[in-house]
Design a protein around this motif. Sequence first.
Motif, PDB file in Angstrom:
ATOM      1  N   HIS A  37       0.832  -1.204   0.000  1.00 13.83           N
ATOM      2  CA  HIS A  37       0.000   0.000   0.000  1.00 13.83           C
ATOM      3  C   HIS A  37       0.866   1.253   0.000  1.00 13.83           C
ATOM      4  O   HIS A  37       0.659   2.171  -0.804  1.00 13.83           O
ATOM      5  N   GLU A  80      -7.585   4.678  -4.179  1.00 12.81           N
ATOM      6  CA  GLU A  80      -7.996   3.356  -3.740  1.00 12.81           C
ATOM      7  C   GLU A  80      -6.849   2.366  -3.878  1.00 12.81           C
ATOM      8  O   GLU A  80      -6.149   2.333  -4.895  1.00 12.81           O
ATOM      9  N   ASP A  82      -5.995  -1.345  -4.396  1.00 15.90           N
ATOM     10  CA  ASP A  82      -6.667  -2.534  -4.907  1.00 15.90           C
ATOM     11  C   ASP A  82      -5.617  -3.567  -5.308  1.00 15.90           C
ATOM     12  O   ASP A  82      -5.261  -3.689  -6.479  1.00 15.90           O
TER      13      ASP A  82
END
Length: 257
Positions: A37, A80, A82
């Motif tokens: 992330h 986001e 993902d």
Amino acid sequence: MHRRLIHNAYECPLWLEYLFVHFGVLVGMAGPLGMMHQHDLRDWAQRQPDCHPYLRHGEGLWKDGWWQLHCDLALCEPPEFDPEPRVANDRVYAFMERTWMWQQLPWAVLLFWVGGLPWVVWGISARIAVSVTGHWLVGYFAHNRGQRDWHVEGAAVQGFNIPAAAYLTMGESWHNNHHAYPGSALLGLYENQPDPGWWVLNRLRDLGLVWSIRLPEDLPSRPELSALTATDCTERRRHLPLSRSPNRSSHHENGRQ
């Protein structure tokens, strides 16, 4: 771990990938999904026309060190995250993410059994402190000063090569090369750029444990990428030994890149 889990720059058995990721988690920064992330957020931000100073190491050394080592960046509207399904749905990675701090414990027990408390202090506590601080310090210089062969047009942040840290970082300090070719398993592109991580991949390839290794010429063309030297990358790589040109894959960077 960086070249496999983050960039899919080569293929290997799943058990070997788990082992590499476990070693990466032992550095002490986050679990596998947490590191993905943070890496993807920084990559995305640094490719924009403007980038928050936290994500580009854009403040002075001491302030950036305080930010990176002691603070979190809270965005009002973050992009986001993902992750690809094979990682997001993997139970082993989910377990690693939940227990990433506890993964030091088996090693602490082993070190205590071998050498007592001093081995635990140096093998766990001191190692984590040095590793996390060193990761930030190399990252700071790799985004602010050093050598460059490549320029990415339109990107707020350019990577820099830090030759002095090449061996210490297993070749990860060739960061200008990495910004130019993020999906390449080879980071030290030229003869005078030692890349121990690449040497390890070559030996594992010889053992049949690594395959489909991607090099810069296997990646999609980037019109925004330009060479800063009179002789471009392809020309300079002609003199690389054959061991630096392993079997290649036709796969391209996944969507996160």
